[in-house]
Write a protein that holds these residues in place. Sequence first.
Motif, mmCIF file in Angstrom:
data_model
loop_
_atom_site.group_PDB
_atom_site.id
_atom_site.type_symbol
_atom_site.label_atom_id
_atom_site.label_comp_id
_atom_site.label_asym_id
_atom_site.label_seq_id
_atom_site.Cartn_x
_atom_site.Cartn_y
_atom_site.Cartn_z
ATOM 1 N N SER A 37 -7.973 -7.490 5.947
ATOM 2 C CA SER A 37 -8.309 -6.593 7.060
ATOM 3 C C SER A 37 -7.093 -6.375 7.950
ATOM 4 O O SER A 37 -6.058 -7.055 7.813
ATOM 5 C CB SER A 37 -9.466 -7.174 7.875
ATOM 6 N N LEU A 38 -7.197 -5.442 8.898
ATOM 7 C CA LEU A 38 -6.073 -5.123 9.779
ATOM 8 C C LEU A 38 -5.600 -6.336 10.576
ATOM 9 O O LEU A 38 -4.404 -6.502 10.836
ATOM 10 C CB LEU A 38 -6.474 -3.992 10.731
ATOM 11 N N ASN A 97 -2.041 -9.471 6.635
ATOM 12 C CA ASN A 97 -1.265 -8.571 7.494
ATOM 13 C C ASN A 97 -0.437 -9.347 8.508
ATOM 14 O O ASN A 97 0.724 -9.001 8.786
ATOM 15 C CB ASN A 97 -2.202 -7.600 8.225
ATOM 16 N N ASN A 130 -4.119 -1.059 6.587
ATOM 17 C CA ASN A 130 -5.553 -1.171 6.320
ATOM 18 C C ASN A 130 -5.770 -1.159 4.802
ATOM 19 O O ASN A 130 -6.070 -0.116 4.215
ATOM 20 C CB ASN A 130 -6.315 -0.021 6.984
ATOM 21 N N ASN A 154 -9.257 0.269 3.476
ATOM 22 C CA ASN A 154 -9.666 1.660 3.702
ATOM 23 C C ASN A 154 -8.580 2.686 3.446
ATOM 24 O O ASN A 154 -8.744 3.848 3.800
ATOM 25 C CB ASN A 154 -10.182 1.826 5.148
ATOM 26 N N GLU A 155 -7.472 2.272 2.846
ATOM 27 C CA GLU A 155 -6.436 3.236 2.474
ATOM 28 C C GLU A 155 -6.448 3.455 0.972
ATOM 29 O O GLU A 155 -6.525 2.501 0.183
ATOM 30 C CB GLU A 155 -5.058 2.758 2.943
#
Length: 307
Positions: A134-135, A140, A154, A157-158
Amino acid sequence: MNPNKSKSRTKEATQGISFMLPTIIIMTVFTLIPIVYALFLSFNKVSFVGESSYQFVGLKNYANAFQDERVWIAFKNTLRYVVIVVPCQTVLALLMASLLNSGIKFQNTFRTIFFLPTLTSSSALTMIFMFLFSLTGPVNNILVDFGILSEPINFINETQFALGTIMVMNIWSTVPFFMTIYLAGLQDIPKTMYEAAQVDGANAWVRLTRITVPQIAPITNYVLLMGIIGCFQLFDQAYIISGGSGGPNNATLTLSLIIYQYAFKSFDTMGYASAIAILLTIIIFVVSMLARKLNKEDVNEDGGAAS
């Protein structure tokens, strides 16, 4: 003919059939009948709204599948997934098994630790990886802290990262299972073969490629077949990550997921979904047979693969 022998054979046959009968019934009810019914549905336009109806359309469902852009996207995603995941999980499983079979310290402890991901349910594993990637997740944070990324990505979701995240998750969860299978095969290889190779000056890489790999060719064949079948049937991870949509932008849309969508999320397309399922079955069968043919299964006494 001796009457006693005839009665004995009849009794043995009856006992054999009685032992096989539960399996035959289960296979018929849960495997054979569904396959035949799915094949029947694939040639019909089916409606389960209100009163069930079947309208014979011949090969129209199959023709529509070849013209459906979303089906082609799902096929490309699935094929890409298979091409990347199957070799990676096979090679990593073999390397890990070879390492844990080499007599290193605490190898039994490492075997237990490495096998733990296999015991985790697919749904729970997907949720864990959704958090990790997740972000604000650890992946990350680590990449940003080390300066590899300037800002968080992301991954879920990318479009360009979503399927790759599922690949990493699947490799991480399946490698330990195949590693265990390889371990069982490695322990059957005579140690004298490795000792003789060491005497001849063979290093670890030569022993791996000239002795280990040819000797476990049948096991590799099994691992490849199971990997191919499992990857082509990818559904749960893609469903959970995308919420059943196959997003973002169809990046996680797979053949199994699109079958589910047409079967249960659209009206009057059960027959169409069945046609795609039959095509998927044919694809898995053809690819599996090609993989089996390419991977030589028989091994000669000297450890070389024989055709």
